[in-house]
Design an enzyme around this catalytic site. Structure first.
Site, short mmCIF file in Angstrom:
data_model
loop_
_atom_site.label_atom_id
_atom_site.label_comp_id
_atom_site.label_asym_id
_atom_site.label_seq_id
_atom_site.Cartn_x
_atom_site.Cartn_y
_atom_site.Cartn_z
CB CYS A 125 -0.94 -0.02 1.20
SG CYS A 125 -1.88 -1.54 1.32
CG HIS A 130 -2.32 3.85 5.82
ND1 HIS A 130 -2.16 3.76 4.45
CD2 HIS A 130 -2.49 2.59 6.27
CE1 HIS A 130 -2.22 2.49 4.09
NE2 HIS A 130 -2.43 1.75 5.16
CD GLU A 187 -2.26 7.08 9.91
OE1 GLU A 187 -1.77 7.87 9.08
OE2 GLU A 187 -3.15 6.25 9.62
CE LYS A 239 -5.72 3.85 2.39
NZ LYS A 239 -4.85 4.99 2.81
CG HIS A 290 -6.54 0.45 1.21
ND1 HIS A 290 -5.56 1.07 0.47
CD2 HIS A 290 -5.87 -0.18 2.23
CE1 HIS A 290 -4.38 0.85 1.01
NE2 HIS A 290 -4.55 0.09 2.08
CG PHE A 292 -0.30 -6.01 4.20
CD1 PHE A 292 -0.84 -5.31 5.25
CD2 PHE A 292 -1.14 -6.85 3.47
CE1 PHE A 292 -2.18 -5.42 5.59
CE2 PHE A 292 -2.49 -6.97 3.79
CZ PHE A 292 -3.01 -6.25 4.85
#
Length: 419
Positions: A166, A306, A317, A338, A343, A404
């Site tokens: 991502c 994010h 976060e 998002k 996403h 990831f």
């Protein structure tokens, strides 16, 4: 060695909120959800039956039918985004650019998943004879979009793909900015694209319990920082920003949207898919970006987080933001776009970078929609810009993207000022 200044001179995107930058921005600031019931395949046996699909998309509106068959959906999104950005930046005039110093750094987290699935399906449904299409590999591989863009426009400068889940397109932006800073290119087309709304894409993320399964409320299923969040919503599309050396942009009279102030890189070094519970990697990447930009925490007005709407990720976060920004954390705006786009995996970073740049140019913070209930595990004194866009002067914005494998990337954009 004195580093070159890097500015943004073009924008392009296609995603679930719009097939152009203007459509995307208008729907973003109006808090429109891009989620729909999936039309691309039969979801009757899937846990998740919705996603943020690109709307009203017919590749034949952009490509000759024969050409469209040779390129995967993710590359189609790449070329469409690149075309808008390149035209927006005025790069079609061969007298104003040097193709040997104009590059393309463009990535995908997964690449041609649709092509891979279809070719394997065809093979196993046959008699075992390996009758694969000669376009199978060139359609599937994650670097091919960068190649297609360079071939279409004749750009012969640095050309490669980034792949970091991502964080992919944020890493593309960072690499592009650094190549220009070091004097190795004048202009770079940077970005990413993704098209993973496929049986394997949805099924695979379902198996990880990463996706929301709120099928009866799909329109509001992407709920970053909400107590009722249950996973992310898959998105698709692409995005491009044109990065250019400052003096080169001035000399050719380019419109300048913003300046790249600083970039940050880090790794969680913790877990295959889960973030560090205290947001350690997120702390480091934001601190690194601020240091690179020679900025203090109080210089940032907006963070495009994010913010995927996963139970652990949002908390980590938020903790990182408080740690890095201290009391200034309560003075800035935070939003998770998002909640509207879903996403976009490898394309998330660049699409959110475009939102950050437009927040600077328009002095509007896009909202985090679908907030229903405060999460007691979060510090709700933070301004998450819930549900409604907010007007404020935005001199600098930070865009976070985490992937990831623990890949973290942050980019700081600031208002452009001639010095």
């Amino acid at each position: 060695m004195e580093l070159k200044r890097v500015v943004v001179t073009g924008l392009g995107t296609i995603n679930s909120l719009g097939n152009t930058v203007n459509e995307y921005w208008n729907n973003l600031i109006n808090g429109i959800s891009g989620a729909v019931l999936i039309t691309l395949f039969d979801t009757s046996k899937f846990k998740t039956k919705f996603a943020c699909e690109v709307k009203k998309f017919d590749p034949c509106n952009y490509f000759e039918k024969k050409e469209a068959r040779k390129i995967d959906r993710y590359t189609q999104f790449a070329l469409i985004s690149a075309d808008e950005a390149i035209k927006n930046a005025g790069l079609l005039d061969p007298d104003k650019i040097d193709p040997d110093r104009t590059g393309v750094i463009f990535g995908s987290g997964i690449g041609g998943l649709e092509t891979f699935e279809q070719e394997i399906k065809n093979f196993y449904e046959g008699d075992g004879t390996p009758r694969f299409s000669p376009f199978f590999i060139p359609k599937m591989i994650a670097d091919i979009s960068a190649g297609h863009i360079s071939m279409k426009y004749g750009f012969r400068g640095p050309n490669f793909a980034t792949v970091s889940a991502c964080a992919t397109s944020s890493h593309a932006i960072i690499d592009a900015a650094n190549y220009i800073r070091l004097g190795m290119a004048d202009i770079i087309v940077a970005g990413g694209s993704e098209a993973a709304i496929t049986p394997a894409g949805i099924g695979g993320f379902n198996a990880m319990h990463a996706l929301s399964t709120r099928n009866e409320e799909f329109n509001t299923a992407s709920r970053p920082f909400c107590a009722t969040r249950d996973g992310f919503v898959m998105g698709e599309g692409g995005g491009v920003i044109i990065l250019e050396e400052y003096e080169h942009a001035i000399c050719r009279g380019a419109k300048i949207y913003a300046e790249v102030a600083g970039v940050g890189l880090s790794a969680d070094a913790y877990h295959l898919t889960a973030p560090h519970p205290e947001g350690l990697g997120a702390k480091h990447v934001m601190k690194n970006a601020l240091k690179d930009a020679c900025m203090m925490p109080g210089d940032i007005d907006y963070i495009n987080v994010h913010g995927t709407a996963t139970p652990l990720g949002d908390i980590a976060e938020a903790l990182a933001i408080i740690d890095v920004f201290g009391e200034n954390a309560y003075k800035l705006n935070i939003s998770a776009t998002k909640s509207m786009t879903g996403h976009l995996l490898g394309a998330a970073g660049v699409v959110e970078a475009i939102a950050s740049i437009l927040a600077i140019t328009n002095n509007i913070i896009p909202p985090t929609i679908n907030h229903h209930e405060f999460d007691p595990k979060l510090d709700n004194k933070l301004n998450f810009t819930f549900n409604t866009a907010q007007k404020r002067i935005v001199n600098a914005a930070l865009s976070n993207t985490f992937g990831f494998g623990g890949h973290n990337a942050s980019v700081i954009f600031k208002k452009f000022v001639i010095i």
